[in-house]
Scaffold this motif. Structure first.
Motif, PDB file in Angstrom:
ATOM      1  N   LEU A 377      18.043  19.038  11.926  1.00 22.38           N
ATOM      2  CA  LEU A 377      18.498  19.576  13.368  1.00 22.38           C
ATOM      3  C   LEU A 377      19.640  20.500  12.859  1.00 22.38           C
ATOM      4  CD1 LEU A 377      18.527  20.081  16.200  1.00 22.38           C
ATOM      5  CD2 LEU A 377      19.478  18.001  16.372  1.00 22.38           C
ATOM      6  N   VAL A 378      19.624  21.772  13.208  1.00 22.31           N
ATOM      7  CA  VAL A 378      20.789  22.502  12.889  1.00 22.31           C
ATOM      8  C   VAL A 378      21.198  23.402  14.158  1.00 22.31           C
ATOM      9  CG1 VAL A 378      21.713  24.496  11.509  1.00 22.31           C
ATOM     10  CG2 VAL A 378      20.027  22.955  10.551  1.00 22.31           C
ATOM     11  N   PHE A 379      22.729  23.348  14.496  1.00 23.24           N
ATOM     12  CA  PHE A 379      23.180  23.996  15.405  1.00 23.24           C
ATOM     13  C   PHE A 379      23.757  25.348  14.663  1.00 23.24           C
ATOM     14  CE2 PHE A 379      23.824  19.963  17.738  1.00 23.24           C
ATOM     15  CZ  PHE A 379      22.561  20.323  18.370  1.00 23.24           C
ATOM     16  N   MET A 387      25.762  24.010  11.744  1.00 28.05           N
ATOM     17  CA  MET A 387      26.246  22.535  11.787  1.00 28.05           C
ATOM     18  C   MET A 387      24.820  21.749  11.576  1.00 28.05           C
ATOM     19  SD  MET A 387      27.887  20.326  14.939  1.00 28.05           S
ATOM     20  CE  MET A 387      29.400  20.388  14.432  1.00 28.05           C
ATOM     21  N   ALA A 388      24.539  21.430  10.376  1.00 26.07           N
ATOM     22  CA  ALA A 388      23.318  20.768   9.966  1.00 26.07           C
ATOM     23  C   ALA A 388      23.716  19.080  10.040  1.00 26.07           C
ATOM     24  CB  ALA A 388      22.973  20.887   8.524  1.00 26.07           C
ATOM     25  N   LEU A 389      23.064  18.457  11.090  1.00 24.24           N
ATOM     26  CA  LEU A 389      23.228  17.119  11.461  1.00 24.24           C
ATOM     27  C   LEU A 389      22.811  16.258  10.278  1.00 24.24           C
ATOM     28  CD1 LEU A 389      23.236  17.090  15.477  1.00 24.24           C
ATOM     29  CD2 LEU A 389      24.975  17.472  13.867  1.00 24.24           C
ATOM     30  N   PRO A 390      23.624  15.179   9.824  1.00 27.45           N
ATOM     31  CA  PRO A 390      22.831  14.178   9.295  1.00 27.45           C
ATOM     32  C   PRO A 390      21.945  13.398   9.999  1.00 27.45           C
ATOM     33  CG  PRO A 390      25.229  13.812   9.203  1.00 27.45           C
ATOM     34  CD  PRO A 390      24.999  15.034  10.246  1.00 27.45           C
ATOM     35  N   PHE A 430      28.520  11.444  19.712  1.00 32.31           N
ATOM     36  CA  PHE A 430      27.405  10.820  18.749  1.00 32.31           C
ATOM     37  C   PHE A 430      26.853  11.886  17.460  1.00 32.31           C
ATOM     38  CE2 PHE A 430      23.236   9.023  17.143  1.00 32.31           C
ATOM     39  CZ  PHE A 430      23.691   7.636  17.288  1.00 32.31           C
ATOM     40  N   GLN A 431      26.696  13.241  17.930  1.00 33.57           N
ATOM     41  CA  GLN A 431      26.340  13.963  16.963  1.00 33.57           C
ATOM     42  C   GLN A 431      27.779  14.703  16.113  1.00 33.57           C
ATOM     43  OE1 GLN A 431      24.971  13.907  20.283  1.00 33.57           O
ATOM     44  NE2 GLN A 431      23.223  13.165  18.779  1.00 33.57           N
TER      45      GLN A 431
END
Length: 455
Positions: A377-379, A387-390, A430-431
């Motif tokens: 998941l990337v914003f 922002m590539a989320l863990p 959380f993100q």
């Protein structure tokens, strides 16, 4: 400013209250604050966090109110999803606990020996023994007058026309949050930081609250916020993992004043966007970001433009909010994102019963899987920042049996429907776990980089 909460008004009638230029870097510890019923059941915990996130989104979308050195403050994680700091006010100093909140601006603490918190049934909290600030014990405590320009920070410039004389106090404030509220009066006080004292700081002295066992440190864009009153050039934080909830583990909230370097190492930046506010002045307090794309795996999720950019009616756009737990998305945005995950994880069994119990979706039963392929998941933001989320920031293990759920919420799933007004996307804490996050006020931009936040 919030419209009066009926319960708050019924209780408030029972109470009355009768009694700079510098250059520094301050660092404070930041931790998570426990404010919901403790539970060993992860399904119940996630359901509570989902509901709290939606309540918060409802408030944010339709608010009813109005040379460099640094200071470091410890930032502690708590089990309801927010992060807390300790600040000291008064002469001599009295220390209080505050939830760090970038979605509001007023700084307030539980105040006077008569402070009452209604519906404050939380783990490790005795509502009859919440630490409070006692104004009469401070030689620098002063009530803000009605004609004081700082009174208008909360009540608007028209308040001056409603003051019969210069000796009248600024009116009682009433502030509604996502799942609680608070009421009190404004004080002018001394803020005592590790290596700096800030005189004449406007702080709320709350004598009555609903579901607010700790104070709030507003880091929003309003003139009454901590960053504005301190004249900060930027502030940054790194939110430790939720697995450290209610432990002594903390990270740093860093406050910068004076000139700062243009760039921090390895940080991706995106500019803050112009705030809307024609329909609701509270929107001017938020930090708006220009989210351009949401990418799930290899799929660019199609999101209508009206949800990405605030329109003439002030609706739409993305804000970042430390006071929200799970990221919120308007239903059309959420459904597109959720469907992208479901399509790419179609070979895994959907856990519909868990979805119904938690309000989260999609959920998958992976208990019999040896390996699982989770789409990334990337914003993607304006300027190219990604922002590539863990994985732990957007999927949570809900049961010991092996069910995982996407930790993004929308209206009408995990709680009451959220009005389709105001920001369409709210980037929650959380993100943001294990990201260095920077609010560069001097350069009007938002920065982030992935890193471990545990010290």
């Amino acid at each position: 400013m919030a419209t009066p909460n009926p319960l708050l008004l019924s209780l408030i009638s029972l109470f009355s209250l009768s009694h700079l230029a510098f250059s520094s870097k301050l660092t404070l510890p930041l931790t998570l604050l426990a404010t919901h019923s403790s539970s060993s059941d992860p399904i119940q915990t996630l359901s509570l966090l989902s509901s709290a996130s939606l309540s918060r989104a409802h408030h944010l979308k339709r608010p009813k109110h109005s040379n460099s050195s640094t200071t470091k403050v410890p930032l502690y994680p708590r089990s309801f999803g927010a992060y807390s700091i300790s600040l000291s006010f008064g002469t001599p100093p009295q220390t209080s606990t505050f939830v760090m909140d970038t979605g509001s601006s007023l700084v307030w603490f539980p105040c006077t020996s008569r402070y009452t918190c209604s519906n404050c049934v939380f783990p490790n909290i005795d509502p009859t023994h919440i630490p409070t600030f006692i104004p009469k014990r401070s030689s620098t405590s002063r009530i803000v007058g009605c004609k004081n320009p700082k009174c208008a920070w909360i009540f608007g410039p028209e308040i001056n026309t409603k003051c019969p004389n210069s000796s009248q106090a600024c009116p009682t404030y009433l502030i509604q949050y996502g799942s609680g509220a608070t009421a009190g009066v404004l004080l002018s006080e001394s803020l005592d930081l590790p290596n700096k004292t800030v005189p004449d700081f406007v702080v709320g002295c709350s004598f009555l609250s609903i579901r607010q066992p700790a104070g709030i440190a507003g880091f929003g864009r309003g003139p009454e916020s901590l960053p504005v009153q301190m004249g900060l050039s930027k502030f940054s934080h790194c939110l430790v993992s939720r697995r450290f909830d209610d432990t002594p583990v903390s990270s740093d909230l860093v406050l910068y004043s004076g000139s700062t370097s243009d760039d921090s190492g390895g940080v991706s930046y995106t500019p803050f966007q112009k705030n809307p506010g024609a329909s609701n002045s509270a929107y001017r307090e938020y930090y708006y970001l220009a989210l351009r794309k949401v990418v799930v795996g290899k799929k660019h999720v199609k999101i209508p433009y009206k949800y990405l950019v605030p329109g003439a009616d002030d609706n739409g756009g993305t804000i970042v909010d430390s006071g929200s737990t799970f990221t919120f998305m308007e239903r059309p945005v959420f459904e597109a994102v959720a469907q992208a995950f479901a399509a790419q994880m179609v070979k895994y069994t959907r856990a519909k019963d868990i979805e119904n119990r938690t309000g989260l979706k999609p959920c998958f039963d992976i208990s019999k899987e040896k390996t699982v392929d989770f789409p990334e998941l990337v914003f993607q933001f304006k300027g190219g920042a990604k922002m590539a989320l863990p994985l732990n920031n957007y999927f949570a293990l809900v049961t010991t049996g092996g069910v995982v759920c996407l930790t993004i919420v929308t209206d009408g799933v995990a709680g009451p429907s959220v009005a389709s007004s105001g920001p369409a996307i709210i980037l929650g804490s959380f993100q943001q776990q294990n990201f260095y996050v920077e609010y560069d006020l001097a350069h009007d931009r938002f920065g982030f980089r992935k890193q471990s936040c545990k010290k």
